[in-house]
Write a protein that holds these residues in place. Structure first.
Motif, PDB file in Angstrom:
ATOM      1  N   GLU A  20     -21.943 -53.435  49.529  1.00 41.89           N
ATOM      2  CA  GLU A  20     -20.954 -52.488  49.798  1.00 41.89           C
ATOM      3  C   GLU A  20     -20.498 -51.626  48.744  1.00 41.89           C
ATOM      4  OE1 GLU A  20     -17.562 -54.349  51.823  1.00 41.89           O
ATOM      5  OE2 GLU A  20     -18.915 -54.836  53.613  1.00 41.89           O
ATOM      6  N   TYR A  21     -20.942 -50.496  48.912  1.00 41.57           N
ATOM      7  CA  TYR A  21     -20.508 -49.282  47.825  1.00 41.57           C
ATOM      8  C   TYR A  21     -19.305 -48.807  47.632  1.00 41.57           C
ATOM      9  CZ  TYR A  21     -25.630 -49.135  47.184  1.00 41.57           C
ATOM     10  OH  TYR A  21     -27.078 -49.238  47.155  1.00 41.57           O
ATOM     11  N   SER A  22     -18.751 -48.762  46.643  1.00 40.31           N
ATOM     12  CA  SER A  22     -17.347 -47.789  46.399  1.00 40.31           C
ATOM     13  C   SER A  22     -17.779 -46.561  46.992  1.00 40.31           C
ATOM     14  CB  SER A  22     -16.920 -47.808  44.991  1.00 40.31           C
ATOM     15  OG  SER A  22     -17.940 -47.069  44.147  1.00 40.31           O
ATOM     16  N   LEU A  23     -16.899 -45.764  47.317  1.00 43.39           N
ATOM     17  CA  LEU A  23     -16.979 -44.469  47.922  1.00 43.39           C
ATOM     18  C   LEU A  23     -17.661 -43.640  46.864  1.00 43.39           C
ATOM     19  CD1 LEU A  23     -16.286 -42.729  50.412  1.00 43.39           C
ATOM     20  CD2 LEU A  23     -14.067 -42.176  49.345  1.00 43.39           C
ATOM     21  N   GLU A  24     -17.421 -43.628  45.608  1.00 45.39           N
ATOM     22  CA  GLU A  24     -18.076 -42.596  44.535  1.00 45.39           C
ATOM     23  C   GLU A  24     -19.470 -43.092  44.458  1.00 45.39           C
ATOM     24  OE1 GLU A  24     -17.492 -41.640  39.690  1.00 45.39           O
ATOM     25  OE2 GLU A  24     -16.123 -43.151  40.799  1.00 45.39           O
ATOM     26  N   ILE A 196      -7.849 -40.446  59.259  1.00 45.33           N
ATOM     27  CA  ILE A 196      -8.144 -41.745  60.323  1.00 45.33           C
ATOM     28  C   ILE A 196      -6.911 -42.870  60.127  1.00 45.33           C
ATOM     29  CG2 ILE A 196      -9.635 -43.500  61.051  1.00 45.33           C
ATOM     30  CD1 ILE A 196     -10.622 -40.670  61.621  1.00 45.33           C
ATOM     31  N   ASN A 197      -6.632 -43.183  58.946  1.00 40.82           N
ATOM     32  CA  ASN A 197      -5.695 -44.157  58.414  1.00 40.82           C
ATOM     33  C   ASN A 197      -4.504 -43.633  59.099  1.00 40.82           C
ATOM     34  OD1 ASN A 197      -7.119 -45.852  57.180  1.00 40.82           O
ATOM     35  ND2 ASN A 197      -7.065 -45.057  55.280  1.00 40.82           N
ATOM     36  N   LYS A 198      -3.971 -42.337  58.990  1.00 38.92           N
ATOM     37  CA  LYS A 198      -2.768 -41.734  59.323  1.00 38.92           C
ATOM     38  C   LYS A 198      -2.789 -41.983  60.946  1.00 38.92           C
ATOM     39  CE  LYS A 198      -0.144 -37.670  59.489  1.00 38.92           C
ATOM     40  NZ  LYS A 198       0.017 -36.201  59.007  1.00 38.92           N
ATOM     41  N   LYS A 205      -4.096 -54.122  65.922  1.00 36.39           N
ATOM     42  CA  LYS A 205      -3.822 -55.542  65.417  1.00 36.39           C
ATOM     43  C   LYS A 205      -4.883 -55.917  64.428  1.00 36.39           C
ATOM     44  CE  LYS A 205      -0.372 -56.156  67.800  1.00 36.39           C
ATOM     45  NZ  LYS A 205       0.947 -55.900  67.176  1.00 36.39           N
ATOM     46  N   GLY A 206      -4.878 -56.548  63.329  1.00 42.28           N
ATOM     47  CA  GLY A 206      -5.932 -56.837  62.261  1.00 42.28           C
ATOM     48  C   GLY A 206      -6.355 -55.822  61.646  1.00 42.28           C
ATOM     49  N   ARG A 207      -7.478 -56.001  60.807  1.00 46.80           N
ATOM     50  CA  ARG A 207      -8.136 -54.930  59.925  1.00 46.80           C
ATOM     51  C   ARG A 207      -8.532 -53.736  60.714  1.00 46.80           C
ATOM     52  NH1 ARG A 207     -12.611 -56.110  55.265  1.00 46.80           N
ATOM     53  NH2 ARG A 207     -11.349 -55.467  53.549  1.00 46.80           N
ATOM     54  N   TYR A 208      -7.886 -52.837  60.179  1.00 51.39           N
ATOM     55  CA  TYR A 208      -8.239 -51.446  60.986  1.00 51.39           C
ATOM     56  C   TYR A 208      -9.526 -51.049  61.035  1.00 51.39           C
ATOM     57  CZ  TYR A 208      -7.144 -46.659  62.355  1.00 51.39           C
ATOM     58  OH  TYR A 208      -7.297 -45.184  63.013  1.00 51.39           O
ATOM     59  N   ILE A 209     -10.112 -50.895  59.824  1.00 52.42           N
ATOM     60  CA  ILE A 209     -11.377 -50.390  59.870  1.00 52.42           C
ATOM     61  C   ILE A 209     -12.417 -51.674  59.587  1.00 52.42           C
ATOM     62  CG2 ILE A 209     -13.184 -48.946  58.395  1.00 52.42           C
ATOM     63  CD1 ILE A 209     -10.674 -47.293  57.280  1.00 52.42           C
ATOM     64  N   LYS A 210     -13.125 -51.814  60.527  1.00 55.45           N
ATOM     65  CA  LYS A 210     -14.076 -52.997  60.466  1.00 55.45           C
ATOM     66  C   LYS A 210     -15.445 -52.732  59.426  1.00 55.45           C
ATOM     67  CE  LYS A 210     -14.516 -55.232  64.291  1.00 55.45           C
ATOM     68  NZ  LYS A 210     -14.657 -55.442  65.826  1.00 55.45           N
ATOM     69  N   ASN A 211     -15.837 -51.514  59.696  1.00 52.24           N
ATOM     70  CA  ASN A 211     -17.134 -51.244  58.713  1.00 52.24           C
ATOM     71  C   ASN A 211     -17.204 -49.970  58.750  1.00 52.24           C
ATOM     72  OD1 ASN A 211     -19.071 -50.579  60.885  1.00 52.24           O
ATOM     73  ND2 ASN A 211     -19.001 -52.941  61.249  1.00 52.24           N
ATOM     74  N   ALA A 212     -17.847 -49.465  57.500  1.00 49.10           N
ATOM     75  CA  ALA A 212     -18.175 -47.961  57.680  1.00 49.10           C
ATOM     76  C   ALA A 212     -19.179 -47.708  56.783  1.00 49.10           C
ATOM     77  CB  ALA A 212     -17.072 -47.231  56.688  1.00 49.10           C
ATOM     78  N   ALA A 213     -19.939 -46.648  57.028  1.00 47.61           N
ATOM     79  CA  ALA A 213     -21.255 -46.310  56.201  1.00 47.61           C
ATOM     80  C   ALA A 213     -21.340 -44.787  55.972  1.00 47.61           C
ATOM     81  CB  ALA A 213     -22.403 -46.766  56.903  1.00 47.61           C
ATOM     82  N   GLU A 225     -17.318 -50.029  50.875  1.00 48.53           N
ATOM     83  CA  GLU A 225     -16.198 -51.134  50.527  1.00 48.53           C
ATOM     84  C   GLU A 225     -15.168 -50.828  51.588  1.00 48.53           C
ATOM     85  OE1 GLU A 225     -15.157 -51.235  46.522  1.00 48.53           O
ATOM     86  OE2 GLU A 225     -17.102 -52.207  46.142  1.00 48.53           O
ATOM     87  N   ILE A 226     -14.727 -51.700  52.362  1.00 45.35           N
ATOM     88  CA  ILE A 226     -13.605 -51.245  53.275  1.00 45.35           C
ATOM     89  C   ILE A 226     -12.185 -51.306  52.668  1.00 45.35           C
ATOM     90  CG2 ILE A 226     -12.673 -51.996  55.788  1.00 45.35           C
ATOM     91  CD1 ILE A 226     -15.661 -51.009  55.714  1.00 45.35           C
ATOM     92  N   GLN A 227     -11.953 -52.253  51.805  1.00 47.04           N
ATOM     93  CA  GLN A 227     -10.449 -52.282  51.536  1.00 47.04           C
ATOM     94  C   GLN A 227     -10.195 -50.926  50.561  1.00 47.04           C
ATOM     95  OE1 GLN A 227      -8.366 -54.877  51.848  1.00 47.04           O
ATOM     96  NE2 GLN A 227      -6.849 -53.181  51.349  1.00 47.04           N
ATOM     97  N   GLU A 228     -11.071 -50.327  49.962  1.00 43.88           N
ATOM     98  CA  GLU A 228     -10.820 -48.885  49.382  1.00 43.88           C
ATOM     99  C   GLU A 228     -10.527 -48.085  50.150  1.00 43.88           C
ATOM    100  OE1 GLU A 228     -13.225 -45.849  46.502  1.00 43.88           O
ATOM    101  OE2 GLU A 228     -14.055 -47.143  47.397  1.00 43.88           O
ATOM    102  N   LEU A 229     -11.350 -47.920  51.386  1.00 41.77           N
ATOM    103  CA  LEU A 229     -10.920 -47.054  52.389  1.00 41.77           C
ATOM    104  C   LEU A 229      -9.605 -47.395  52.973  1.00 41.77           C
ATOM    105  CD1 LEU A 229     -14.301 -46.731  54.447  1.00 41.77           C
ATOM    106  CD2 LEU A 229     -13.541 -45.952  52.234  1.00 41.77           C
ATOM    107  N   LEU A 230      -9.289 -48.425  53.439  1.00 41.74           N
ATOM    108  CA  LEU A 230      -7.834 -48.909  53.845  1.00 41.74           C
ATOM    109  C   LEU A 230      -6.741 -48.373  53.053  1.00 41.74           C
ATOM    110  CD1 LEU A 230      -8.795 -52.368  55.426  1.00 41.74           C
ATOM    111  CD2 LEU A 230      -8.200 -50.325  56.688  1.00 41.74           C
TER     112      LEU A 230
END
Length: 233
Positions: A20-24, A196-198, A205-213, A225-230
């Motif tokens: 899972e890559y950082s956004l950068e 999207i977060n806004k 409920k739960g983790r809002y973003i499940k996965n991203a690419a 990496e999901i946590q960075e996005l959240l």
């Protein structure tokens, strides 16, 4: 087909499918995958932990990307009198009312975005069955039903992206071009993810973003990496 498969195989060598890559780093990797003969679109896909079958969990809106989309957008406006003049002055490509609706009924849809003033939505409704499936129906939530037609035209021209979660909870959007700099794509990606977060439903409920690419038009995808996005607020 064999040639295409070989190209993909070469691109896959540049991607760690287990990582899972950082956004950068994700943006850097995706830019390195450009291989088409045209300027590919940088695309982001996200799966959200929402159930769109419930109205209070529908995620829909729009955001103006600071670096634009890299795409020339043709804007049409359904308005009359002063508002029609404002739309033309703002750079709208097509402006009309009954005549524009007639053209749409004939199948002549020479625009990418349609904006309308609230008082003429009854007129727009006549072609709702044509516009709806194409994703062109004006909507207040995306800023395309408004009396401020000048600003709406400017937003559409300068890089506004509309988003709407599908039945499976997925959101997909183009956020730039492969020719954009790393910084430009980062600015657009961050702005889109913050939007999207806004729009997170209070009932989600739960983790809002499940996965991203991230991916290009003709490339493999890179997991993020999901946590960075959240954390992007």
């Amino acid at each position: 087909m064999a040639k295409k498969a070989k190209r993909i195989q070469e691109l896959l060598k540049k991607v760690d499918l287990t990582q899972e890559y950082s956004l950068e780093n994700g943006i850097k990797t995706v830019k390195s995958l450009a291989s088409a003969k045209f300027d590919e679109t940088v695309e982001i896909a996200m799966k959200l932990n929402v159930d769109p079958r419930h109205a209070d969990q529908m995620v829909r809106g729009s955001v103006v990307l600071p670096e634009g989309t890299g795409k020339k957008v043709r804007v049409a406006v359904i308005a009359k009198d002063v508002k029609a003049d404002e739309a033309k002055a703002a750079g709208a490509d097509i402006v009309g009312d009954d005549d524009l609706v007639e053209e749409i009924q004939k199948g002549n849809i020479n625009f990418d975005v349609l904006i309308a003033t609230p008082n003429l939505m009854g007129l727009v409704g006549k072609v709702g069955r044509i516009l709806g499936p194409k994703g062109l129906m004006p909507n207040p939530k995306t800023g395309t039903v408004t009396m401020d037609v000048a600003q709406a035209v400017k937003n559409a021209k300068s890089g506004q992206v509309n988003f709407r979660v599908d039945k499976q909870g997925n959101i997909h959007a183009g956020i730039g071009k492969a020719s954009f700099s790393q910084e430009q794509i980062m600015n657009n990606a961050s702005t889109f993810i913050k939007a999207i977060n806004k729009h997170k439903p209070s009932t989600a409920k739960g983790r809002y973003i499940k996965n991203a690419a991230l991916s290009l038009t003709m490339s493999p995808s890179v997991k993020l990496e999901i946590q960075e996005l959240l954390d992007l607020k």
